[in-house]
Design a protein around this motif. Structure first.
Motif, PDB file in Angstrom:
ATOM      1  N   LEU A  57       0.833  -1.198   0.000  1.00  0.00           N
ATOM      2  CA  LEU A  57       0.000   0.000   0.000  1.00  0.00           C
ATOM      3  C   LEU A  57       0.873   1.255   0.000  1.00  0.00           C
ATOM      4  O   LEU A  57       1.913   1.275   0.657  1.00  0.00           O
ATOM      5  CB  LEU A  57      -0.907   0.015   1.233  1.00  0.00           C
ATOM      6  CG  LEU A  57      -1.763  -1.228   1.470  1.00  0.00           C
ATOM      7  CD1 LEU A  57      -2.543  -1.096   2.772  1.00  0.00           C
ATOM      8  CD2 LEU A  57      -2.695  -1.483   0.298  1.00  0.00           C
ATOM      9  N   ASN A  58       0.449   2.288  -0.700  1.00  0.00           N
ATOM     10  CA  ASN A  58       1.178   3.561  -0.690  1.00  0.00           C
ATOM     11  C   ASN A  58       0.754   4.382   0.538  1.00  0.00           C
ATOM     12  O   ASN A  58      -0.196   3.992   1.245  1.00  0.00           O
ATOM     13  CB  ASN A  58       0.966   4.315  -2.011  1.00  0.00           C
ATOM     14  CG  ASN A  58      -0.471   4.751  -2.220  1.00  0.00           C
ATOM     15  OD1 ASN A  58      -1.174   5.144  -1.288  1.00  0.00           O
ATOM     16  ND2 ASN A  58      -0.923   4.683  -3.465  1.00  0.00           N
ATOM     17  N   PRO A  59       1.419   5.485   0.836  1.00  0.00           N
ATOM     18  CA  PRO A  59       1.101   6.248   2.053  1.00  0.00           C
ATOM     19  C   PRO A  59      -0.368   6.677   2.152  1.00  0.00           C
ATOM     20  O   PRO A  59      -0.961   6.605   3.235  1.00  0.00           O
ATOM     21  CB  PRO A  59       2.026   7.458   1.969  1.00  0.00           C
ATOM     22  CG  PRO A  59       3.204   6.972   1.188  1.00  0.00           C
ATOM     23  CD  PRO A  59       2.616   6.037   0.167  1.00  0.00           C
ATOM     24  N   GLU A  60      -0.954   7.108   1.042  1.00  0.00           N
ATOM     25  CA  GLU A  60      -2.354   7.531   1.077  1.00  0.00           C
ATOM     26  C   GLU A  60      -3.263   6.349   1.407  1.00  0.00           C
ATOM     27  O   GLU A  60      -4.225   6.483   2.181  1.00  0.00           O
ATOM     28  CB  GLU A  60      -2.760   8.160  -0.258  1.00  0.00           C
ATOM     29  CG  GLU A  60      -2.101   9.498  -0.540  1.00  0.00           C
ATOM     30  CD  GLU A  60      -0.645   9.396  -1.014  1.00  0.00           C
ATOM     31  OE1 GLU A  60      -0.195   8.301  -1.444  1.00  0.00           O
ATOM     32  OE2 GLU A  60       0.056  10.417  -0.932  1.00  0.00           O
ATOM     33  N   LEU A  79      -7.900  12.246   9.513  1.00  0.00           N
ATOM     34  CA  LEU A  79      -6.597  12.675   9.024  1.00  0.00           C
ATOM     35  C   LEU A  79      -6.456  14.177   9.206  1.00  0.00           C
ATOM     36  O   LEU A  79      -7.302  14.950   8.757  1.00  0.00           O
ATOM     37  CB  LEU A  79      -6.444  12.313   7.544  1.00  0.00           C
ATOM     38  CG  LEU A  79      -5.111  12.667   6.893  1.00  0.00           C
ATOM     39  CD1 LEU A  79      -3.977  11.841   7.487  1.00  0.00           C
ATOM     40  CD2 LEU A  79      -5.198  12.449   5.390  1.00  0.00           C
ATOM     41  N   ILE A  80      -5.392  14.588   9.877  1.00  0.00           N
ATOM     42  CA  ILE A  80      -5.068  16.007  10.033  1.00  0.00           C
ATOM     43  C   ILE A  80      -4.123  16.423   8.928  1.00  0.00           C
ATOM     44  O   ILE A  80      -4.324  17.453   8.273  1.00  0.00           O
ATOM     45  CB  ILE A  80      -4.473  16.293  11.431  1.00  0.00           C
ATOM     46  CG1 ILE A  80      -5.532  16.010  12.506  1.00  0.00           C
ATOM     47  CG2 ILE A  80      -3.955  17.724  11.518  1.00  0.00           C
ATOM     48  CD1 ILE A  80      -5.016  16.054  13.930  1.00  0.00           C
ATOM     49  N   SER A  81      -3.077  15.608   8.691  1.00  0.00           N
ATOM     50  CA  SER A  81      -2.137  15.919   7.614  1.00  0.00           C
ATOM     51  C   SER A  81      -1.361  14.667   7.219  1.00  0.00           C
ATOM     52  O   SER A  81      -1.250  13.716   7.995  1.00  0.00           O
ATOM     53  CB  SER A  81      -1.158  17.028   8.039  1.00  0.00           C
ATOM     54  OG  SER A  81      -0.300  16.577   9.070  1.00  0.00           O
ATOM     55  N   LEU A  82      -0.845  14.706   5.987  1.00  0.00           N
ATOM     56  CA  LEU A  82      -0.025  13.621   5.461  1.00  0.00           C
ATOM     57  C   LEU A  82       0.969  14.218   4.489  1.00  0.00           C
ATOM     58  O   LEU A  82       0.594  14.958   3.580  1.00  0.00           O
ATOM     59  CB  LEU A  82      -0.898  12.585   4.749  1.00  0.00           C
ATOM     60  CG  LEU A  82      -0.167  11.489   3.954  1.00  0.00           C
ATOM     61  CD1 LEU A  82       0.676  10.614   4.867  1.00  0.00           C
ATOM     62  CD2 LEU A  82      -1.165  10.659   3.161  1.00  0.00           C
ATOM     63  N   ASP A  83       2.245  13.930   4.721  1.00  0.00           N
ATOM     64  CA  ASP A  83       3.284  14.299   3.766  1.00  0.00           C
ATOM     65  C   ASP A  83       4.289  13.157   3.710  1.00  0.00           C
ATOM     66  O   ASP A  83       4.059  12.095   4.278  1.00  0.00           O
ATOM     67  CB  ASP A  83       3.928  15.662   4.107  1.00  0.00           C
ATOM     68  CG  ASP A  83       4.602  15.692   5.475  1.00  0.00           C
ATOM     69  OD1 ASP A  83       5.242  14.694   5.880  1.00  0.00           O
ATOM     70  OD2 ASP A  83       4.513  16.741   6.146  1.00  0.00           O
ATOM     71  N   SER A 116       2.650  -1.339  12.708  1.00  0.00           N
ATOM     72  CA  SER A 116       2.957  -2.525  11.910  1.00  0.00           C
ATOM     73  C   SER A 116       2.422  -2.390  10.488  1.00  0.00           C
ATOM     74  O   SER A 116       3.112  -2.743   9.527  1.00  0.00           O
ATOM     75  CB  SER A 116       2.428  -3.794  12.574  1.00  0.00           C
ATOM     76  OG  SER A 116       1.030  -3.779  12.690  1.00  0.00           O
ATOM     77  N   ILE A 117       1.221  -1.843  10.313  1.00  0.00           N
ATOM     78  CA  ILE A 117       0.679  -1.661   8.963  1.00  0.00           C
ATOM     79  C   ILE A 117       1.516  -0.655   8.184  1.00  0.00           C
ATOM     80  O   ILE A 117       1.874  -0.897   7.025  1.00  0.00           O
ATOM     81  CB  ILE A 117      -0.804  -1.249   9.014  1.00  0.00           C
ATOM     82  CG1 ILE A 117      -1.655  -2.432   9.522  1.00  0.00           C
ATOM     83  CG2 ILE A 117      -1.290  -0.774   7.648  1.00  0.00           C
ATOM     84  CD1 ILE A 117      -3.109  -2.088   9.785  1.00  0.00           C
ATOM     85  N   ALA A 118       1.853   0.462   8.806  1.00  0.00           N
ATOM     86  CA  ALA A 118       2.660   1.480   8.115  1.00  0.00           C
ATOM     87  C   ALA A 118       4.042   0.933   7.750  1.00  0.00           C
ATOM     88  O   ALA A 118       4.498   1.088   6.613  1.00  0.00           O
ATOM     89  CB  ALA A 118       2.788   2.736   8.975  1.00  0.00           C
TER      90      ALA A 118
END
Length: 163
Positions: A57-60, A79-83, A116-118
C-alpha cells in the motif's frame, strides 16, 4: 441490567489491562499488549492488502486503511495531515469507549496496529501517541513518522520496521 457482549468485552479488556498495569507495571503491561497489537496489525494488513488487491500500500492508502479500520470498531479517527515524512491523525472517540480511561497500556493496540501496517507497507514507522483519551485528554493526537528524521528521532514513541 445493562450488559451485552460489547460492553462485557470492553470491560474485560479494561480489567485485564488494569491488572497487568497493577501487577507488572505500565511498561511491562504495554509490552504484553504490544505483542497482541502486532499480531492483530499483521492480520489486518494482510486482510486489507487482499481486499484491495495490492501487494503493498502507498502512504495515502495506508492512511485510508488506518481510518477505515478504526471506524469499523467505532473509533472516530480523522486525518489532520499527510506528507512524505509523517501522518498526523486525530481521534474523537476510542473504540474501547470510557473503558480506556486510566488504562494507557490499551493504547499500545493503536500504536502497534498503526505501526505494523505502516512499516510493512512503507518500510519504517515511528508512532507517537502525543495525546490520548486514556491519559485524560479529550481526544487523541497520533503522529506516525514515515521516515527516520531528526524530528522523528527526537519524538517519544515506538519504532516499527518492515519485517
Amino acid at each position: 441490567m445493562p450488559l451485552e457482549r460489547d460492553l462485557f468485552l470492553r470491560t474485560l479488556l479494561r480489567e485485564l489491562a488494569g491488572t497487568l498495569q497493577d501487577v507488572v507495571g505500565l511498561q511491562e503491561a504495554s509490552g504484553f499488549i504490544s505483542v497482541v497489537g502486532q499480531r492483530i496489525g499483521d492480520q489486518m494488513n494482510q486482510a486489507y492488502r487482499a481486499a484491495l488487491g495490492r501487494a503493498v500500500l502507498n502512504p495515502e492508502m495506508v492512511g485510508e486503511v488506518l481510518l477505515d479500520l478504526k471506524r469499523r470498531i467505532q473509533g472516530d479517527f480523522f486525518l489532520i495531515s499527510l506528507d512524505s515524512e509523517k501522518m498526523v491523525l486525530g481521534n474523537r472517540a476510542c473504540p474501547f469507549g470510557d473503558k480506556v480511561v486510566g488504562r494507557p497500556a490499551l493504547c499500545m493496540m493503536t500504536s502497534n496496529v498503526f505501526g505494523s501496517i505502516a512499516a510493512e507497507n512503507l518500510g519504517y514507522a515511528k508512532v507517537e501517541l502525543r495525546e490520548t483519551i486514556a491519559q485524560g485528554n479529550s481526544g487523541c493526537l497520533v503522529i506516525i513518522y514515515l521516515q527516520a528524521t531528526p524530528e522523528s528521532q527526537a519524538a517519544s514513541g515506538r519504532e516499527y520496521f518492515q519485517g
